[in-house]
Design a protein around this motif. Structure first.
Motif, PDB file in Angstrom:
ATOM      1  N   SER A  56       0.769  -0.947   0.041  1.00  0.00           N
ATOM      2  CA  SER A  56      -0.129   0.228  -0.075  1.00  0.00           C
ATOM      3  C   SER A  56       0.427   1.224  -0.101  1.00  0.00           C
ATOM      4  N   SER A  57       0.358   2.381  -0.645  1.00  0.00           N
ATOM      5  CA  SER A  57       1.351   3.125  -0.427  1.00  0.00           C
ATOM      6  C   SER A  57       0.473   4.950  -0.888  1.00  0.00           C
ATOM      7  N   ASN A  58       1.351   6.140  -0.286  1.00  0.00           N
ATOM      8  CA  ASN A  58       0.399   6.704  -0.113  1.00  0.00           C
ATOM      9  C   ASN A  58       1.851   8.560  -0.488  1.00  0.00           C
ATOM     10  N   TYR A  59       0.938   9.248  -0.887  1.00  0.00           N
ATOM     11  CA  TYR A  59       1.546  10.390  -2.440  1.00  0.00           C
ATOM     12  C   TYR A  59       0.835  11.559  -1.289  1.00  0.00           C
ATOM     13  N   ALA A  60       2.121  12.713  -1.284  1.00  0.00           N
ATOM     14  CA  ALA A  60       2.037  14.298  -1.551  1.00  0.00           C
ATOM     15  C   ALA A  60       0.789  14.067  -2.257  1.00  0.00           C
ATOM     16  N   PHE A  67       3.236  10.834 -10.369  1.00  0.00           N
ATOM     17  CA  PHE A  67       4.427   9.919  -9.516  1.00  0.00           C
ATOM     18  C   PHE A  67       3.640   8.512  -8.919  1.00  0.00           C
ATOM     19  N   THR A  68       4.998   7.587  -9.417  1.00  0.00           N
ATOM     20  CA  THR A  68       4.420   6.323  -8.573  1.00  0.00           C
ATOM     21  C   THR A  68       5.323   5.450  -7.670  1.00  0.00           C
ATOM     22  N   ILE A  69       5.252   5.236  -6.843  1.00  0.00           N
ATOM     23  CA  ILE A  69       6.872   4.960  -6.308  1.00  0.00           C
ATOM     24  C   ILE A  69       5.895   2.698  -5.721  1.00  0.00           C
ATOM     25  N   SER A  70       7.206   2.287  -6.209  1.00  0.00           N
ATOM     26  CA  SER A  70       6.987   0.698  -6.718  1.00  0.00           C
ATOM     27  C   SER A  70       7.879  -0.102  -5.405  1.00  0.00           C
ATOM     28  N   ARG A  71       7.885  -1.080  -5.130  1.00  0.00           N
ATOM     29  CA  ARG A  71       8.867  -2.017  -4.783  1.00  0.00           C
ATOM     30  C   ARG A  71       8.779  -3.562  -5.358  1.00  0.00           C
ATOM     31  N   ASP A  72      10.035  -3.723  -5.041  1.00  0.00           N
ATOM     32  CA  ASP A  72      10.575  -5.035  -5.567  1.00  0.00           C
ATOM     33  C   ASP A  72      11.268  -5.487  -4.662  1.00  0.00           C
ATOM     34  N   ALA A  74      12.312  -8.613  -3.744  1.00  0.00           N
ATOM     35  CA  ALA A  74      13.055  -9.899  -3.969  1.00  0.00           C
ATOM     36  C   ALA A  74      14.377  -9.227  -4.163  1.00  0.00           C
ATOM     37  N   LYS A  75      14.575  -8.129  -4.971  1.00  0.00           N
ATOM     38  CA  LYS A  75      16.025  -7.097  -4.597  1.00  0.00           C
ATOM     39  C   LYS A  75      16.131  -6.578  -4.634  1.00  0.00           C
ATOM     40  N   ASN A  76      15.052  -5.603  -3.032  1.00  0.00           N
ATOM     41  CA  ASN A  76      15.412  -4.878  -1.946  1.00  0.00           C
ATOM     42  C   ASN A  76      15.901  -3.610  -3.175  1.00  0.00           C
ATOM     43  N   ILE A  77      15.483  -3.298  -3.767  1.00  0.00           N
ATOM     44  CA  ILE A  77      15.134  -2.062  -4.883  1.00  0.00           C
ATOM     45  C   ILE A  77      13.531  -1.375  -4.445  1.00  0.00           C
ATOM     46  N   VAL A  78      13.673   0.186  -3.993  1.00  0.00           N
ATOM     47  CA  VAL A  78      12.201   0.843  -4.325  1.00  0.00           C
ATOM     48  C   VAL A  78      12.836   1.691  -5.545  1.00  0.00           C
ATOM     49  N   PHE A  79      11.824   2.052  -5.992  1.00  0.00           N
ATOM     50  CA  PHE A  79      11.290   2.830  -7.187  1.00  0.00           C
ATOM     51  C   PHE A  79      10.395   4.078  -7.818  1.00  0.00           C
ATOM     52  N   LEU A  80      10.536   5.255  -7.886  1.00  0.00           N
ATOM     53  CA  LEU A  80      10.099   6.157  -8.339  1.00  0.00           C
ATOM     54  C   LEU A  80      10.137   7.148  -9.371  1.00  0.00           C
ATOM     55  N   GLN A  81       8.888   6.221 -10.238  1.00  0.00           N
ATOM     56  CA  GLN A  81       8.246   6.702 -11.367  1.00  0.00           C
ATOM     57  C   GLN A  81       8.096   8.061 -11.467  1.00  0.00           C
ATOM     58  N   MET A  82       8.835   9.068 -12.124  1.00  0.00           N
ATOM     59  CA  MET A  82       8.337  10.836 -12.176  1.00  0.00           C
ATOM     60  C   MET A  82       7.631  11.705 -13.378  1.00  0.00           C
ATOM     61  N   ASN A  83       6.585  11.344 -13.652  1.00  0.00           N
ATOM     62  CA  ASN A  83       6.014  11.807 -14.743  1.00  0.00           C
ATOM     63  C   ASN A  83       5.678  12.860 -14.557  1.00  0.00           C
ATOM     64  N   SER A  84       5.101  13.686 -15.921  1.00  0.00           N
ATOM     65  CA  SER A  84       4.871  15.312 -16.101  1.00  0.00           C
ATOM     66  C   SER A  84       5.619  16.677 -15.338  1.00  0.00           C
ATOM     67  N   LEU A  85       6.934  16.103 -15.139  1.00  0.00           N
ATOM     68  CA  LEU A  85       7.179  16.941 -13.982  1.00  0.00           C
ATOM     69  C   LEU A  85       7.790  18.385 -14.243  1.00  0.00           C
ATOM     70  N   LYS A  86       7.432  19.444 -12.961  1.00  0.00           N
ATOM     71  CA  LYS A  86       7.306  20.832 -13.044  1.00  0.00           C
ATOM     72  C   LYS A  86       8.566  20.841 -12.377  1.00  0.00           C
TER      73      LYS A  86
END
Length: 115
Positions: A56-60, A67-72, A74-86
């Motif tokens: 489950s996720s939470n955003y400002a 923006f989209t946050i996700s985690r893996d 199995a690989k101990n990695i968290v991602f942040l995909q940032m689109n339509s940047l300002k």
């Protein structure tokens, strides 16, 4: 000891996209909430998004829908995909691991959005 290593920052034009990643060492990733924070010059550090161990996720409000946050786990990695940047997204972005054993921070990665 937990170490967090961020990558993926850089310079992008307004409307563009960037993807950040944060790799965590240690074996507490799966029981931790992972988050991305940012700090702009002269401003306090603020939460951008976080993702709990159940996914489950939470955003400002300022990044919802862009923006989209996700985690893996199995690989101990968290991602942040940032689109339509300002331009107001310009800041140093920090990865955070929040666990029962404590809170840990990455070194930060600069994101600059030009107008």
């Amino acid at each position: 000891q937990v170490q967090l290593v961020e990558s993926g920052g850089g310079l992008v034009q307004a409307g563009g996209s960037l993807s950040l990643s944060c790799a965590a060492s240690g074996n507490i990733f799966r029981i931790s909430t992972m988050g991305w924070y940012r700090q702009a010059p002269g401003k306090q550090r603020e939460l951008v998004a976080d993702v709990r161990r159940d996914g489950s996720s939470n955003y400002a409000d300022s990044v919802k829908g862009r923006f989209t946050i996700s985690r893996d786990n199995a690989k101990n990695i968290v991602f942040l995909q940032m689109n339509s940047l300002k331009p107001e997204d310009t800041a140093v972005y920090y990865c955070n691991l929040d666990s029962p054993l404590g809170k840990y921070w990455g070194q930060g990665t600069q994101v600059t959005v030009s107008s």
